[in-house]
Design an enzyme around this catalytic site. Structure first.
Site, PDB file in Angstrom:
ATOM      1  N   ALA A  10       0.822  -1.140   0.181  1.00 25.61           N
ATOM      2  CA  ALA A  10      -0.255   0.031   0.023  1.00 25.61           C
ATOM      3  C   ALA A  10       0.763   1.197   0.067  1.00 25.61           C
ATOM      4  O   ALA A  10       0.617   2.254   0.690  1.00 25.61           O
ATOM      5  CB  ALA A  10      -0.694  -0.252   1.258  1.00 25.61           C
ATOM      6  N   GLY A  14       1.034   1.260  -5.047  1.00 24.52           N
ATOM      7  CA  GLY A  14      -0.275   0.523  -4.559  1.00 24.52           C
ATOM      8  C   GLY A  14      -1.184   1.413  -4.392  1.00 24.52           C
ATOM      9  O   GLY A  14      -2.517   1.190  -4.769  1.00 24.52           O
ATOM     10  N   ASP A  33      -1.056  -4.541   3.374  1.00 23.10           N
ATOM     11  CA  ASP A  33       0.494  -4.139   3.449  1.00 23.10           C
ATOM     12  C   ASP A  33       1.002  -4.840   4.805  1.00 23.10           C
ATOM     13  O   ASP A  33       0.254  -5.050   5.714  1.00 23.10           O
ATOM     14  CB  ASP A  33       0.461  -2.563   3.563  1.00 23.10           C
ATOM     15  CG  ASP A  33       2.066  -2.267   3.006  1.00 23.10           C
ATOM     16  OD1 ASP A  33       2.319  -1.766   1.957  1.00 23.10           O
ATOM     17  OD2 ASP A  33       2.907  -2.180   4.317  1.00 23.10           O
ATOM     18  N   ASN A  95      13.813  -7.932  -2.763  1.00 28.39           N
ATOM     19  CA  ASN A  95      12.533  -8.058  -3.385  1.00 28.39           C
ATOM     20  C   ASN A  95      11.961  -9.511  -3.802  1.00 28.39           C
ATOM     21  O   ASN A  95      10.902  -9.815  -3.854  1.00 28.39           O
ATOM     22  CB  ASN A  95      12.354  -7.105  -4.504  1.00 28.39           C
ATOM     23  CG  ASN A  95      12.025  -5.593  -4.158  1.00 28.39           C
ATOM     24  OD1 ASN A  95      12.056  -5.418  -2.781  1.00 28.39           O
ATOM     25  ND2 ASN A  95      12.270  -4.667  -4.997  1.00 28.39           N
ATOM     26  N   ARG A 151       6.089   6.572 -21.510  1.00 26.84           N
ATOM     27  CA  ARG A 151       7.279   7.438 -21.654  1.00 26.84           C
ATOM     28  C   ARG A 151       7.705   7.904 -23.075  1.00 26.84           C
ATOM     29  O   ARG A 151       7.971   9.038 -23.291  1.00 26.84           O
ATOM     30  CB  ARG A 151       8.574   6.932 -20.858  1.00 26.84           C
ATOM     31  CG  ARG A 151       8.092   7.064 -19.095  1.00 26.84           C
ATOM     32  CD  ARG A 151       9.272   6.422 -18.279  1.00 26.84           C
ATOM     33  NE  ARG A 151       8.909   6.662 -17.014  1.00 26.84           N
ATOM     34  CZ  ARG A 151       9.309   5.813 -16.186  1.00 26.84           C
ATOM     35  NH1 ARG A 151      10.091   4.746 -16.342  1.00 26.84           N
ATOM     36  NH2 ARG A 151       8.730   6.102 -14.749  1.00 26.84           N
ATOM     37  N   HIS A 175      12.890  -4.678 -18.185  1.00 30.72           N
ATOM     38  CA  HIS A 175      12.487  -3.271 -17.882  1.00 30.72           C
ATOM     39  C   HIS A 175      13.655  -2.861 -17.049  1.00 30.72           C
ATOM     40  O   HIS A 175      13.979  -2.813 -15.819  1.00 30.72           O
ATOM     41  CB  HIS A 175      11.428  -3.372 -16.621  1.00 30.72           C
ATOM     42  CG  HIS A 175      10.946  -2.080 -16.311  1.00 30.72           C
ATOM     43  ND1 HIS A 175      10.685  -0.977 -17.090  1.00 30.72           N
ATOM     44  CD2 HIS A 175      10.685  -1.614 -14.840  1.00 30.72           C
ATOM     45  CE1 HIS A 175      10.484  -0.022 -16.119  1.00 30.72           C
ATOM     46  NE2 HIS A 175      10.277  -0.492 -14.789  1.00 30.72           N
TER      47      HIS A 175
END
Ligand SMILES: NC(=O)c1ccc[n+]([C@@H]2O[C@H](COP(=O)([O-])OP(=O)(O)OC[C@H]3O[C@@H](n4cnc5c(N)ncnc54)[C@H](O)[C@@H]3O)[C@@H](O)[C@H]2O)c1
Ligand SMILES: O=C(O)C[C@H](O)C(=O)O
Length: 317
Positions: A10, A14, A33, A95, A151, A175
């Site tokens: 969150a 998020g 979260d 991550n 972009r 990415h």
């Protein structure tokens, strides 16, 4: 019956993703979260927009995965964002651990959901989510190319003084800094971009696109972009829940397409109710192919680090 969308994490992306889902009336939102107050506080704040904005969906902030049960879509934004001087790959071990855990827990309660991954480094985190969920690859995919292409389109539109939506362009690959903006496939109205700008100027816009995330990180200093990333994620959720069959660049699990296998990579795909319904193979020239292969190599390097890390923690074999 309204659709149910869980957003895990969150934080910036998020919260703005939840905002987009609500204002577009795509369904009810569960915001989860690890920091309880953050999810609940953000959800309350969002809910209090309803009388003003006029949506009828609900949003609930939670910490318990049981509240996410039977979601149609689970969006994964949980994890660290980079700071100035960092690459996205610098986030890989931290991550990977977070995405592994949150995916496993969410997958148990929503076995039929689509998993849309946003956490960086994006392509590697999609792979982690695939393995952690055990879901078919068609329902596990990532947001990156929609943002990178937006972009590129923005920079071209500003340069030429034309409407943003009249610039059509695709950015493929991982990415990361080696992403591949496809100049030959970029059009302004119906006119190829290469008729409108010099090669040098186009290359400058390509470079700015490749470093578009880092440009914002260096300005914000405290984190990374979130408005355009969230809008890109909402664009994907809408395509799924409304079975739009939109064509967009998505990080998908490649199984031989573009000569690449067993990795997630940004390529154009048809996105609808079944998730990634079709992978589109573009005719690429040798220069474009070489750029894609370089980008794939970089994704593979980060994948190797993530796999070794997760094996080391006993999370996966
Ligand atoms: N794919 C893309 O195009 C793209 C674009 C922008 C950001 N990102 C990535 O998205 C991620 C989130 O970015 P942000 O700006 O929202 O960061 P943020 O720090 O604002 O929010 C991250 C949230 O994740 C939560 N979190 C951490 N571990 C968790 C766990 N185990 N379970 C549940 N929640 C957990 C944190 O408490 C925090 O609220 C980052 O990895 C960032 O790099 C990707
Ligand atoms: O740049 C980042 O770290 C966040 C995101 O991937 C972006 O491109 O904005």
């Amino acid at each position: 019956m309204r659709r149910k969308i869980t957003v895990i994490g969150a934080g910036h992306v998020g919260a703005v993703t939840a905002h987009g889902i609500l204002t577009k009336q795509l369904g009810d939102v569960i915001l989860l979260d690890v920091q309880g107050g953050v999810a609940q506080g953000t959800a309350l704040d969002l809910m209090q927009m309803a009388p003003l904005v006029g949506f009828s969906s609900s949003v609930q902030g939670v910490t318990d995965y049981r509240d996410t049960a039977d979601s149609d879509v689970v969006v994964i934004t949980a994890g660290m964002a980079r700071r100035p001087g960092m690459s996205r790959e610098d986030l890989v071990t931290t991550n990977a651990q977070i995405v592994w855990e949150v995916t496993r827990r969410a997958a148990v309660y929503s076995p039929n959901a689509h998993l849309i991954v946003v956490t960086n480094p994006l392509d590697v985190m999609c792979y982690v989510a695939l393995k952690a969920s055990g879901f078919p690859p068609q329902r596990v995919y990532g947001q990156s190319g929609v943002l990178d292409s937006a972009r590129f389109r923005t920079f071209v539109a500003i340069e030429l003084g034309v409407a943003y939506e009249d610039v059509h362009a695709l950015v493929l690959g991982g990415h990361g800094d080696d992403m591949v903006p496809l100049v030959r496939h970029a059009f302004v109205g119906c006119v190829p971009l290469c008729y409108l700008l010099t090669p040098d100027r186009i290359q400058e816009l390509v470079n700015r696109t490749r470093h578009g995330g880092a440009e914002i990180v260096s300005l914000l200093k405290q984190g990374s972009a979130y408005f355009a990333p969230a809008a890109s994620t909402v664009h994907m959720i809408e395509a799924v829940l409304q079975d739009k069959k939109r064509i967009m660049p998505v990080s998908v699990y490649l199984q031989g397409e573009y000569g690449l296998s067993d990795l997630y990579f940004g390529i154009p795909a048809v996105v609808g109710a079944k998730g990634v319904e079709q992978v589109i193979e573009l005719e690429l020239n040798s220069e474009e192919r070489a750029l894609l292969i370089r980008s794939a190599e970089r994704v593979r390097q980060a994948m190797k680090i993530a796999k070794e890390h997760l094996r080391g923690t006993g999370a996966c074999k």
